[in-house]
Design a protein around this motif. Structure first.
Motif, PDB file in Angstrom:
ATOM      1  N   ARG A  39       0.854  -1.175   0.000  1.00  0.00           N
ATOM      2  CA  ARG A  39       0.000   0.000   0.000  1.00  0.00           C
ATOM      3  C   ARG A  39       0.895   1.232   0.000  1.00  0.00           C
ATOM      4  NH1 ARG A  39      -2.798  -3.077   4.194  1.00  0.00           N
ATOM      5  NH2 ARG A  39      -4.794  -3.816   3.408  1.00  0.00           N
ATOM      6  N   ARG A  91       2.976   5.626   8.212  1.00  0.00           N
ATOM      7  CA  ARG A  91       1.909   6.604   8.334  1.00  0.00           C
ATOM      8  C   ARG A  91       2.344   7.722   9.279  1.00  0.00           C
ATOM      9  NH1 ARG A  91      -2.709   6.627  11.457  1.00  0.00           N
ATOM     10  NH2 ARG A  91      -4.655   7.169  10.410  1.00  0.00           N
ATOM     11  N   ASP A 105      -9.146   9.283   5.177  1.00  0.00           N
ATOM     12  CA  ASP A 105      -8.019   8.989   6.071  1.00  0.00           C
ATOM     13  C   ASP A 105      -6.753   9.387   5.338  1.00  0.00           C
ATOM     14  OD1 ASP A 105      -6.326   8.117   8.028  1.00  0.00           O
ATOM     15  OD2 ASP A 105      -6.572   5.983   7.600  1.00  0.00           O
ATOM     16  N   ASN A 107      -3.950  10.550   6.334  1.00  0.00           N
ATOM     17  CA  ASN A 107      -2.679  10.098   6.882  1.00  0.00           C
ATOM     18  C   ASN A 107      -2.234   8.786   6.232  1.00  0.00           C
ATOM     19  OD1 ASN A 107      -2.161  12.205   8.621  1.00  0.00           O
ATOM     20  ND2 ASN A 107      -3.072  11.227  10.393  1.00  0.00           N
ATOM     21  N   SER A 108      -3.193   7.924   5.906  1.00  0.00           N
ATOM     22  CA  SER A 108      -2.866   6.629   5.314  1.00  0.00           C
ATOM     23  C   SER A 108      -2.630   6.713   3.819  1.00  0.00           C
ATOM     24  CB  SER A 108      -4.003   5.629   5.583  1.00  0.00           C
ATOM     25  OG  SER A 108      -4.133   5.364   6.954  1.00  0.00           O
ATOM     26  N   LEU A 253      -6.819   0.974   1.111  1.00  0.00           N
ATOM     27  CA  LEU A 253      -6.177   1.536   2.292  1.00  0.00           C
ATOM     28  C   LEU A 253      -6.375   0.632   3.484  1.00  0.00           C
ATOM     29  CD1 LEU A 253      -7.320   5.255   2.007  1.00  0.00           C
ATOM     30  CD2 LEU A 253      -5.091   4.321   1.454  1.00  0.00           C
ATOM     31  N   THR A 259      -6.788   9.279  14.533  1.00  0.00           N
ATOM     32  CA  THR A 259      -5.616  10.101  14.250  1.00  0.00           C
ATOM     33  C   THR A 259      -5.591  11.298  15.193  1.00  0.00           C
ATOM     34  OG1 THR A 259      -6.860  11.339  12.609  1.00  0.00           O
ATOM     35  CG2 THR A 259      -5.600   9.467  11.834  1.00  0.00           C
TER      36      THR A 259
END
Length: 260
Positions: A39, A91, A105, A107-108, A253, A259
């Motif tokens: 990923r 991440r 999301d 951040n991912s 993801l 977070t």
């Protein structure tokens, strides 16, 4: 006594015969496939530190602090110095609660780059030169679409204003990074839906005023919360550019986690 003992044994065995055994966990047989890849990020998010120096920002990004733990993959100093804080495959905690298009999301799904800037000053030539080098390196290695270079204020318009209206988005666009209107602009057709185009670009419209300010900060160099002359023409061109691009592959993801 022997007869009694035998009777007890037989009774015990009979009870076991009528009680089903406890369920067993399934046995996993490892049969590896070569048909996969890691990923990886699909977006690059730019930030400004709003601190007095790169050293102060590094301390915040590397340690616990009163505002909560934060990090980014890279930090670029005002003098062009480049620091890496988090591996690109991991991440970093830089986006927080945010949304861009169908991504919630970030951040991912992103690489975070912090720029040493207090939010009131122009971004230095040395800093932008390093940023352009880094964007070329990251997009080439990770196969990130070059137009998906966006600001923190774009993905979190109700909370963030960085990078500021002084950020040179056009200079990045001239080098091939970020989505930018082409000159000369064609006039938007009658009945053109500006809000639909905003959503297509990626903006979260749950707070329309905040989204419009973010759009103006990025594309007009101001933070007006009302439509301005020329906005429709800019959005019409951005929409045409996006509609002419290949359909992106589905994004896979990891399960979102809380977070900071």
């Amino acid at each position: 006594m022997r007869a009694i003992a035998l009777a007890l044994v037989l009774a015990t065995l009979a009870g076991c015969a009528t009680t089903p055994p406890p369920p067993r966990e399934p046995v996993v047989a490892w049969r590896p496939s070569l048909n996969h890849d890691a990923r990886s990020a699909v977006v690059i998010v730019l930030h400004q530190t709003e601190m007095e120096s790169a050293e102060a920002a590094l301390l915040t990004l590397q340690t616990r602090n009163s505002g909560g733990r934060v990090s980014a993959h890279y930090l670029i100093g005002d003098d062009g110095a480049l620091f890496q804080l988090v591996d690109e495959g991991k991440r970093a905690w830089h986006a927080g609660a945010s949304r861009w298009g169908g991504l919630s999301d970030l951040n991912s799904a992103s690489i975070g780059i912090e720029l040493d800037n207090d939010g009131q000053e122009p971004f230095s030539d040395a800093q932008i030169a390093t940023l352009l080098w880094l964007l070329d390196d990251i997009t080439s290695r990770l196969d990130i679409p070059k137009h998906l270079v966006i600001g923190h204020g774009d993905i979190a318009p109700t909370r963030k204003r960085d990078p500021s209206a002084l950020f040179p988005w056009k200079r990045l666009a001239d080098a091939g990074y970020g989505l930018w209107p082409r000159a000369p602009l064609a006039p938007a057709p009658a009945g053109f839906d500006r809000w639909a185009a905003m959503r297509l670009v990626g903006y979260d419209l749950s707070d329309p005023d905040a989204a419009l300010r973010a759009f103006h900060r990025h594309y007009r160099g101001n933070e007006e919360s009302q439509w301005l002359p020329g906005d429709a023409d800019i959005l019409f061109d951005l929409q045409r550019q996006l509609m002419g691009m290949p359909e992106p592959l589905p994004l896979i993801l990891p399960t979102p986690t809380p977070t900071p």
